[in-house]
Design a protein around this motif. Structure first.
Motif, PDB file in Angstrom:
ATOM      1  N   ILE A  54       0.849  -1.199   0.000  1.00  0.00           N
ATOM      2  CA  ILE A  54       0.000   0.000   0.000  1.00  0.00           C
ATOM      3  C   ILE A  54       0.879   1.240   0.000  1.00  0.00           C
ATOM      4  O   ILE A  54       0.600   2.213  -0.702  1.00  0.00           O
ATOM      5  CB  ILE A  54      -0.964  -0.018   1.204  1.00  0.00           C
ATOM      6  CG1 ILE A  54      -1.918  -1.206   1.087  1.00  0.00           C
ATOM      7  CG2 ILE A  54      -1.747   1.284   1.303  1.00  0.00           C
ATOM      8  CD1 ILE A  54      -2.785  -1.424   2.291  1.00  0.00           C
ATOM      9  N   ARG A  55       1.970   1.208   0.761  1.00  0.00           N
ATOM     10  CA  ARG A  55       2.909   2.327   0.788  1.00  0.00           C
ATOM     11  C   ARG A  55       3.514   2.581  -0.580  1.00  0.00           C
ATOM     12  O   ARG A  55       3.611   3.719  -1.031  1.00  0.00           O
ATOM     13  CB  ARG A  55       4.028   2.048   1.796  1.00  0.00           C
ATOM     14  CG  ARG A  55       3.937   2.853   3.007  1.00  0.00           C
ATOM     15  CD  ARG A  55       5.163   2.650   3.887  1.00  0.00           C
ATOM     16  NE  ARG A  55       4.658   2.393   5.220  1.00  0.00           N
ATOM     17  CZ  ARG A  55       4.819   1.279   5.894  1.00  0.00           C
ATOM     18  NH1 ARG A  55       5.517   0.298   5.398  1.00  0.00           N
ATOM     19  NH2 ARG A  55       4.300   1.143   7.085  1.00  0.00           N
ATOM     20  N   THR A  61       1.371   6.600  -6.841  1.00  0.00           N
ATOM     21  CA  THR A  61       0.157   7.302  -7.258  1.00  0.00           C
ATOM     22  C   THR A  61       0.175   8.761  -6.842  1.00  0.00           C
ATOM     23  O   THR A  61      -0.241   9.637  -7.600  1.00  0.00           O
ATOM     24  CB  THR A  61      -1.080   6.608  -6.660  1.00  0.00           C
ATOM     25  OG1 THR A  61      -1.017   5.217  -6.968  1.00  0.00           O
ATOM     26  CG2 THR A  61      -2.361   7.183  -7.219  1.00  0.00           C
ATOM     27  N   PHE A  62       0.643   9.023  -5.632  1.00  0.00           N
ATOM     28  CA  PHE A  62       0.683  10.392  -5.098  1.00  0.00           C
ATOM     29  C   PHE A  62       2.117  10.711  -4.680  1.00  0.00           C
ATOM     30  O   PHE A  62       2.461  10.623  -3.498  1.00  0.00           O
ATOM     31  CB  PHE A  62      -0.245  10.530  -3.885  1.00  0.00           C
ATOM     32  CG  PHE A  62      -1.658  10.115  -4.160  1.00  0.00           C
ATOM     33  CD1 PHE A  62      -2.501  10.939  -4.881  1.00  0.00           C
ATOM     34  CD2 PHE A  62      -2.147   8.894  -3.712  1.00  0.00           C
ATOM     35  CE1 PHE A  62      -3.805  10.559  -5.140  1.00  0.00           C
ATOM     36  CE2 PHE A  62      -3.440   8.507  -3.959  1.00  0.00           C
ATOM     37  CZ  PHE A  62      -4.275   9.338  -4.677  1.00  0.00           C
ATOM     38  N   PRO A  63       2.979  11.093  -5.623  1.00  0.00           N
ATOM     39  CA  PRO A  63       4.398  11.307  -5.279  1.00  0.00           C
ATOM     40  C   PRO A  63       4.628  12.473  -4.316  1.00  0.00           C
ATOM     41  O   PRO A  63       5.616  12.487  -3.598  1.00  0.00           O
ATOM     42  CB  PRO A  63       5.062  11.553  -6.628  1.00  0.00           C
ATOM     43  CG  PRO A  63       3.982  11.840  -7.583  1.00  0.00           C
ATOM     44  CD  PRO A  63       2.725  11.272  -7.035  1.00  0.00           C
ATOM     45  N   LEU A  65       3.047  13.045  -1.654  1.00  0.00           N
ATOM     46  CA  LEU A  65       2.846  12.610  -0.266  1.00  0.00           C
ATOM     47  C   LEU A  65       4.163  12.217   0.389  1.00  0.00           C
ATOM     48  O   LEU A  65       4.271  12.232   1.608  1.00  0.00           O
ATOM     49  CB  LEU A  65       1.884  11.421  -0.206  1.00  0.00           C
ATOM     50  CG  LEU A  65       0.404  11.721  -0.339  1.00  0.00           C
ATOM     51  CD1 LEU A  65      -0.390  10.428  -0.270  1.00  0.00           C
ATOM     52  CD2 LEU A  65      -0.068  12.667   0.733  1.00  0.00           C
ATOM     53  N   GLY A  66       5.148  11.843  -0.416  1.00  0.00           N
ATOM     54  CA  GLY A  66       6.441  11.452   0.135  1.00  0.00           C
ATOM     55  C   GLY A  66       7.140  12.587   0.857  1.00  0.00           C
ATOM     56  O   GLY A  66       7.914  12.365   1.780  1.00  0.00           O
ATOM     57  N   GLY A  67       6.881  13.821   0.471  1.00  0.00           N
ATOM     58  CA  GLY A  67       7.510  14.963   1.110  1.00  0.00           C
ATOM     59  C   GLY A  67       6.888  15.335   2.439  1.00  0.00           C
ATOM     60  O   GLY A  67       7.457  16.106   3.197  1.00  0.00           O
ATOM     61  N   THR A  68       5.735  14.782   2.748  1.00  0.00           N
ATOM     62  CA  THR A  68       5.065  15.140   3.996  1.00  0.00           C
ATOM     63  C   THR A  68       5.557  14.321   5.187  1.00  0.00           C
ATOM     64  O   THR A  68       5.348  14.709   6.321  1.00  0.00           O
ATOM     65  CB  THR A  68       3.542  14.939   3.882  1.00  0.00           C
ATOM     66  OG1 THR A  68       3.265  13.576   3.623  1.00  0.00           O
ATOM     67  CG2 THR A  68       2.962  15.812   2.789  1.00  0.00           C
ATOM     68  N   HIS A  69       6.209  13.185   4.937  1.00  0.00           N
ATOM     69  CA  HIS A  69       6.697  12.282   5.987  1.00  0.00           C
ATOM     70  C   HIS A  69       5.574  11.768   6.878  1.00  0.00           C
ATOM     71  O   HIS A  69       5.786  11.483   8.043  1.00  0.00           O
ATOM     72  CB  HIS A  69       7.789  12.948   6.831  1.00  0.00           C
ATOM     73  CG  HIS A  69       8.963  13.380   6.023  1.00  0.00           C
ATOM     74  ND1 HIS A  69       9.796  12.483   5.392  1.00  0.00           N
ATOM     75  CD2 HIS A  69       9.429  14.611   5.714  1.00  0.00           C
ATOM     76  CE1 HIS A  69      10.734  13.141   4.748  1.00  0.00           C
ATOM     77  NE2 HIS A  69      10.533  14.433   4.911  1.00  0.00           N
ATOM     78  N   VAL A  70       4.378  11.698   6.330  1.00  0.00           N
ATOM     79  CA  VAL A  70       3.233  11.124   7.038  1.00  0.00           C
ATOM     80  C   VAL A  70       2.828   9.872   6.289  1.00  0.00           C
ATOM     81  O   VAL A  70       2.671   9.889   5.068  1.00  0.00           O
ATOM     82  CB  VAL A  70       2.050  12.120   7.094  1.00  0.00           C
ATOM     83  CG1 VAL A  70       0.853  11.492   7.769  1.00  0.00           C
ATOM     84  CG2 VAL A  70       2.461  13.386   7.816  1.00  0.00           C
ATOM     85  N   ASP A  71       2.683   8.776   7.012  1.00  0.00           N
ATOM     86  CA  ASP A  71       2.345   7.500   6.406  1.00  0.00           C
ATOM     87  C   ASP A  71       0.829   7.331   6.405  1.00  0.00           C
ATOM     88  O   ASP A  71       0.207   7.190   7.456  1.00  0.00           O
ATOM     89  CB  ASP A  71       3.011   6.369   7.179  1.00  0.00           C
ATOM     90  CG  ASP A  71       2.855   5.034   6.506  1.00  0.00           C
ATOM     91  OD1 ASP A  71       2.454   5.007   5.326  1.00  0.00           O
ATOM     92  OD2 ASP A  71       3.152   4.019   7.152  1.00  0.00           O
ATOM     93  N   PHE A  72       0.240   7.346   5.216  1.00  0.00           N
ATOM     94  CA  PHE A  72      -1.203   7.186   5.082  1.00  0.00           C
ATOM     95  C   PHE A  72      -1.609   5.742   4.793  1.00  0.00           C
ATOM     96  O   PHE A  72      -2.794   5.459   4.641  1.00  0.00           O
ATOM     97  CB  PHE A  72      -1.728   8.091   3.961  1.00  0.00           C
ATOM     98  CG  PHE A  72      -1.701   9.544   4.321  1.00  0.00           C
ATOM     99  CD1 PHE A  72      -2.631  10.071   5.189  1.00  0.00           C
ATOM    100  CD2 PHE A  72      -0.735  10.381   3.778  1.00  0.00           C
ATOM    101  CE1 PHE A  72      -2.608  11.410   5.519  1.00  0.00           C
ATOM    102  CE2 PHE A  72      -0.699  11.722   4.115  1.00  0.00           C
ATOM    103  CZ  PHE A  72      -1.639  12.239   4.985  1.00  0.00           C
TER     104      PHE A  72
END
Length: 96
Positions: A54-55, A61-63, A65-72
């Motif tokens: 999933i990660r 899919t949402f590159p 999101l990697g800069g936020t350092h939050v694991d969704f």
């Protein structure tokens, strides 16, 4: 007889999905509070192999999101398990 057996099978499957949902939630909370605890590591052995694909899908899919350092990925897994439980309940209600 068959209806009773199907009802038991659906109830067990729904119960297992609910237990898995709670285990993911417990793992997330424990990994935030006590990341090196033996119980956190034990749960991580079972939860992380499910979260890893999933990660990777989320990072592709949402590159950004990697800069936020939050694991969704636990949120996505939780949503998928809730949908699975809902579909099982819906199928049980349709068939029985």
């Amino acid at each position: 007889m068959l209806v009773g057996l199907l009802n038991i099978v659906f109830n067990v499957l729904i119960f297992l999905v609910r237990i898995a949902t709670w285990l993911v939630l417990i793992y997330v909370v424990l990994s935030l509070i006590l990341p090196q605890n033996k119980y956190t590591l034990l749960l991580g052995k079972y939860v992380e192999p499910v979260l890893a694909p999933i990660r990777s899908w989320l990072s592709k899919t949402f590159p950004k999101l990697g800069g936020t350092h939050v694991d969704f990925s636990p949120v996505v897994l939780w949503l998928l398990m809730e949908i699975a439980a809902w579909l099982l309940e819906l199928l049980r209600n349709i068939l029985l």
